[in-house]
Design an enzyme around this catalytic site. Sequence first.
Site, PDB file in Angstrom:
ATOM      1  N   THR A  93      -4.450  13.700   4.978  1.00 58.83           N
ATOM      2  CA  THR A  93      -3.039  13.741   5.423  1.00 58.83           C
ATOM      3  C   THR A  93      -2.685  15.127   6.053  1.00 58.83           C
ATOM      4  OG1 THR A  93      -2.302  12.598   3.328  1.00 58.83           O
ATOM      5  CG2 THR A  93      -0.637  13.421   4.432  1.00 58.83           C
TER       6      THR A  93
ATOM      7  N   ASN B  17      -1.969  19.176  -1.997  1.00 55.99           N
ATOM      8  CA  ASN B  17      -2.781  18.234  -1.143  1.00 55.99           C
ATOM      9  C   ASN B  17      -2.549  18.499   0.402  1.00 55.99           C
ATOM     10  OD1 ASN B  17      -3.365  15.748   0.190  1.00 55.99           O
ATOM     11  ND2 ASN B  17      -5.046  16.130  -1.023  1.00 55.99           N
TER      12      ASN B  17
ATOM     13  N   GLY C 115      -2.478   8.296  -4.386  1.00 55.51           N
ATOM     14  CA  GLY C 115      -1.965   9.353  -4.925  1.00 55.51           C
ATOM     15  C   GLY C 115      -0.736   9.876  -4.108  1.00 55.51           C
ATOM     16  N   ASP C 116       0.132  10.743  -4.541  1.00 58.19           N
ATOM     17  CA  ASP C 116       1.155  11.356  -3.786  1.00 58.19           C
ATOM     18  C   ASP C 116       1.506  12.701  -4.540  1.00 58.19           C
ATOM     19  OD1 ASP C 116       3.653  10.746  -1.759  1.00 58.19           O
ATOM     20  OD2 ASP C 116       4.510  11.382  -3.466  1.00 58.19           O
TER      21      ASP C 116
ATOM     22  N   LYS D  62       5.340   1.801  -3.114  1.00 51.38           N
ATOM     23  CA  LYS D  62       5.543   3.131  -3.633  1.00 51.38           C
ATOM     24  C   LYS D  62       5.764   2.917  -4.936  1.00 51.38           C
ATOM     25  CE  LYS D  62       4.777   7.306  -2.260  1.00 51.38           C
ATOM     26  NZ  LYS D  62       3.921   7.728  -0.861  1.00 51.38           N
TER      27      LYS D  62
ATOM     28  N   LYS E  13       5.329   3.421   8.574  1.00 47.60           N
ATOM     29  CA  LYS E  13       4.365   4.178   8.517  1.00 47.60           C
ATOM     30  C   LYS E  13       2.845   3.249   8.552  1.00 47.60           C
ATOM     31  CE  LYS E  13       3.876   7.609   5.500  1.00 47.60           C
ATOM     32  NZ  LYS E  13       4.011   8.553   4.500  1.00 47.60           N
TER      33      LYS E  13
ATOM     34  N   LYS F 229       1.038  -1.196  -0.025  1.00 43.37           N
ATOM     35  CA  LYS F 229       0.087   0.285   0.034  1.00 43.37           C
ATOM     36  C   LYS F 229       0.851   1.357  -0.067  1.00 43.37           C
ATOM     37  CE  LYS F 229      -3.757   2.069   0.149  1.00 43.37           C
ATOM     38  NZ  LYS F 229      -3.383   3.018  -0.869  1.00 43.37           N
TER      39      LYS F 229
ATOM     40  N   SER G 227      -6.936   5.995   3.782  1.00 46.02           N
ATOM     41  CA  SER G 227      -7.040   4.846   2.492  1.00 46.02           C
ATOM     42  C   SER G 227      -7.410   3.635   3.054  1.00 46.02           C
ATOM     43  CB  SER G 227      -5.559   4.820   1.975  1.00 46.02           C
ATOM     44  OG  SER G 227      -5.562   5.942   0.960  1.00 46.02           O
TER      45      SER G 227
ATOM     46  N   GLN H 280       7.128   3.799   3.906  1.00 46.79           N
ATOM     47  CA  GLN H 280       5.764   3.510   3.972  1.00 46.79           C
ATOM     48  C   GLN H 280       5.518   2.256   4.757  1.00 46.79           C
ATOM     49  OE1 GLN H 280       3.711   5.416   1.405  1.00 46.79           O
ATOM     50  NE2 GLN H 280       2.239   4.853   2.897  1.00 46.79           N
TER      51      GLN H 280
HETATM   52  P1  NDP Z   1       1.051  17.804  -4.202  1.00 44.21           P
HETATM   53  O1  NDP Z   1       1.570  17.282  -5.775  1.00 44.21           O
HETATM   54  O2  NDP Z   1      -0.558  18.020  -4.211  1.00 44.21           O
HETATM   55  O3  NDP Z   1       1.788  18.994  -4.049  1.00 44.21           O
HETATM   56  C1  NDP Z   1       3.240  19.094  -3.661  1.00 44.21           C
HETATM   57  C2  NDP Z   1       3.439  20.443  -3.430  1.00 44.21           C
HETATM   58  O4  NDP Z   1       5.007  20.342  -3.117  1.00 44.21           O
HETATM   59  C3  NDP Z   1       3.606  21.439  -4.243  1.00 44.21           C
HETATM   60  O5  NDP Z   1       3.501  22.858  -3.851  1.00 44.21           O
HETATM   61  C4  NDP Z   1       4.989  21.495  -4.980  1.00 44.21           C
HETATM   62  O6  NDP Z   1       5.103  22.403  -5.701  1.00 44.21           O
HETATM   63  C5  NDP Z   1       5.807  21.106  -4.274  1.00 44.21           C
HETATM   64  N1  NDP Z   1       7.005  20.400  -4.501  1.00 44.21           N
HETATM   65  C6  NDP Z   1       6.773  19.358  -4.852  1.00 44.21           C
HETATM   66  N2  NDP Z   1       8.341  18.687  -5.340  1.00 44.21           N
HETATM   67  C7  NDP Z   1       8.994  19.750  -5.038  1.00 44.21           C
HETATM   68  C8  NDP Z   1      10.498  20.083  -5.081  1.00 44.21           C
HETATM   69  N3  NDP Z   1      11.283  19.181  -5.695  1.00 44.21           N
HETATM   70  N4  NDP Z   1      10.992  21.338  -4.830  1.00 44.21           N
HETATM   71  C9  NDP Z   1      10.283  22.154  -4.426  1.00 44.21           C
HETATM   72  N5  NDP Z   1       8.629  22.141  -4.027  1.00 44.21           N
HETATM   73  C10 NDP Z   1       8.195  20.835  -4.603  1.00 44.21           C
HETATM   74  O7  NDP Z   1       1.583  16.563  -3.498  1.00 44.21           O
HETATM   75  P2  NDP Z   1       1.235  16.100  -1.715  1.00 44.21           P
HETATM   76  O8  NDP Z   1       0.826  17.598  -1.192  1.00 44.21           O
HETATM   77  O9  NDP Z   1       0.415  15.006  -2.035  1.00 44.21           O
HETATM   78  O10 NDP Z   1       2.535  15.580  -1.215  1.00 44.21           O
HETATM   79  C11 NDP Z   1       3.332  16.539  -0.631  1.00 44.21           C
HETATM   80  C12 NDP Z   1       4.486  15.635   0.385  1.00 44.21           C
HETATM   81  O11 NDP Z   1       3.348  15.030   1.370  1.00 44.21           O
HETATM   82  C13 NDP Z   1       5.324  14.647  -0.311  1.00 44.21           C
HETATM   83  O12 NDP Z   1       6.417  14.550   0.231  1.00 44.21           O
HETATM   84  C14 NDP Z   1       4.222  13.443  -0.272  1.00 44.21           C
HETATM   85  O13 NDP Z   1       5.315  12.284  -0.362  1.00 44.21           O
HETATM   86  C15 NDP Z   1       3.753  13.456   1.198  1.00 44.21           C
HETATM   87  N6  NDP Z   1       2.521  12.749   1.464  1.00 44.21           N
HETATM   88  C16 NDP Z   1       1.462  12.769   0.647  1.00 44.21           C
HETATM   89  C17 NDP Z   1       0.575  12.132   1.122  1.00 44.21           C
HETATM   90  C18 NDP Z   1      -1.005  12.233   0.512  1.00 44.21           C
HETATM   91  O14 NDP Z   1      -1.923  11.694   0.781  1.00 44.21           O
HETATM   92  N7  NDP Z   1      -0.920  13.145  -0.736  1.00 44.21           N
HETATM   93  C19 NDP Z   1       0.185  11.172   2.373  1.00 44.21           C
HETATM   94  C20 NDP Z   1       1.666  11.373   3.140  1.00 44.21           C
HETATM   95  C21 NDP Z   1       2.582  11.957   2.703  1.00 44.21           C
HETATM   96  P3  NDP Z   1       5.315  22.646  -7.227  1.00 44.21           P
HETATM   97  O15 NDP Z   1       3.931  22.831  -7.734  1.00 44.21           O
HETATM   98  O16 NDP Z   1       5.879  24.119  -7.631  1.00 44.21           O
HETATM   99  O17 NDP Z   1       5.979  21.684  -7.903  1.00 44.21           O
HETATM  100  O1  2IT Z   2       2.851   8.885   1.434  1.00 43.73           O
HETATM  101  C1  2IT Z   2       1.867   8.430   1.593  1.00 43.73           C
HETATM  102  O2  2IT Z   2       1.695   7.968   2.744  1.00 43.73           O
HETATM  103  C2  2IT Z   2       1.004   8.458   0.751  1.00 43.73           C
HETATM  104  N1  2IT Z   2       1.180   9.056  -0.420  1.00 43.73           N
HETATM  105  C3  2IT Z   2      -0.467   8.008   0.829  1.00 43.73           C
HETATM  106  C4  2IT Z   2      -0.429   6.516   0.354  1.00 43.73           C
HETATM  107  C5  2IT Z   2      -1.768   6.147   0.466  1.00 43.73           C
HETATM  108  O3  2IT Z   2      -1.871   4.674  -0.014  1.00 43.73           O
HETATM  109  O4  2IT Z   2      -2.765   6.554   0.753  1.00 43.73           O
END
Ligand code: NDP
Ligand code: 2IT
Length: 449
Positions: free
Chosen positions: A213, A244, A168-169, A129, A117, A93, A381, A114
């Site tokens: 998240t 997100n 998603g991520d 992943k 976690k 997952k 999830s 992951q």
């Molecule tokens: P999104 O794609 O929705 O947003 C990512 C954000 O981070 C954007 O503002 C983006 O800016 C910025 N960003 C991404 N890559 C870079 C980079 N290399 N340098 C600078 N800024 C960057 O992703 P999420 O919000 O889903 O994910 C954010 C973090 O949270 C990640 O580390 C992800 O692994 C983690 N996460 C996500 C979960 C989920 O459910 N979605 C669950 C747990 C953890 P820009 O648009 O300019 O690229």
């Molecule tokens: O980093 C994370 O925990 C996620 N991107 C969410 C993973 C999931 O299966 O909901």
Amino acid sequence: MTTLHSALVSVYDEVVERNPGEPEFQQAVAEVFESLAPVVDKHPEYADGAIVQRLVEPERQIIFRVPWVDDAGGVRLNRGFRVQFNSTLGPYKGGLRFHPSVNLSIIKFLGFEQTFKNALTGMPIGGGKGGADFDPKGKSDAEVMRFCQSYMTELSRHIGEYTDVPAGDIGVGGRELGYLFGQYKRLTNRYESGVLTGKGIGWGGSLVRTEATGYGTVFFVDEMLRRHGETLEGKRIIVSGSGNVARYAIEKAHQLGATVVACSDSGGYVVDEAGIDLELLTEIKERRRGRVADYAAEKGGAVRHIVGGQIWDVPCAIALPCATQNELDERGAAALIRTGVRIVAEGANMPTTPGGIAALRAGGVLFAPGKAVNAGGVATSALEMQQNASRDSWSFDYTEERLADIMRGIHDRVLETADTYGVPDDYVAGANIAGVTQVADAMLALGVI
Ligand code: NDP
Ligand code: 2IT
């Protein structure tokens, strides 16, 4: 790296040797190993079973070609990945990341994190992943759809409700999951809702998954504060990112009485002393797929957009890195400490460098790691999988209450584990030890797997 238990030095050297050119993966392993000294002493059976060696070796790694056709009729090519890290506790997952920086090292570090976690959530889910070095920025919806269809054409051979359940991520949200699910359904001729999570509410998704998240991150911080007799009311917060995780962290922080004064993207950061206007930010990022620079331009007045600096210069009591790995280093930590930060909690995966973590802790900052803080996303999830399995759908309030309970449970379990292993109040060690021991004990029970 700081000190490793002598029994782990050769294991770590071997990880470096067997995974060359994978700095993020090596970093994630080092960070977990640094917490394991009390575990090695307490559990000789882990050494006998070569548990640690098995934990750092993914069960399966899939790398594949993803050809697709752009709007001009040209053939484009990307590289796709799915790393199925550990299925001891349940089906693999974990999310899918579409970003040009994606490579095997990044997907492996994410799959490794992951696994622990997911164990911390207490839900029956293993760790995995995936993703691709595809950049959704500047692509039309039709191009994103064709890419997702091609990506799923290969991925579909490797996933399933009982096998591997992506979500998603970075770069993968509701739009992409829709295209991915549509193609999976078409290829398999099965309406297998439980094969993906983060689905739309109208076609098998769970309420609260989109928010989970970010909301979970803030619930975790709320628990950290409550333990010290405080609440979020009146606290000044900065959140990096504007995706997100960042946006829903901002929403919940505001609901609980705090003010988030800054957020960012890869082009810079904005400071809005009145508190980030989430409605406008969401309109710009989600519906227009715009930038935080547009937010400042639209707000005008005192709202500033700063290019080329670091968001960590903005004074705050609480900092939530919610963008990407290694975004907060020693320089960022020094800036935060200088202006009086008290809590840093990771909404993103591994956003703080090892040097950044050491500096924050030396500066007396309460620090909590992503694998505990951001676990609310994957936990919800798992709630989506439960609803799919029972062909049911729960109310927003009920699902949010489940999420809040899960986050309280993770918080308490992390601190109890830290206590038991003689490292009181250490959220990093508590999270690593609780996650590792749960997976390790189950692996031993299942034989040499
Ligand atoms: P999104 O794609 O929705 O947003 C990512 C954000 O981070 C954007 O503002 C983006 O800016 C910025 N960003 C991404 N890559 C870079 C980079 N290399 N340098 C600078 N800024 C960057 O992703 P999420 O919000 O889903 O994910 C954010 C973090 O949270 C990640 O580390 C992800 O692994 C983690 N996460 C996500 C979960 C989920 O459910 N979605 C669950 C747990 C953890 P820009 O648009 O300019 O690229
Ligand atoms: O980093 C994370 O925990 C996620 N991107 C969410 C993973 C999931 O299966 O909901």
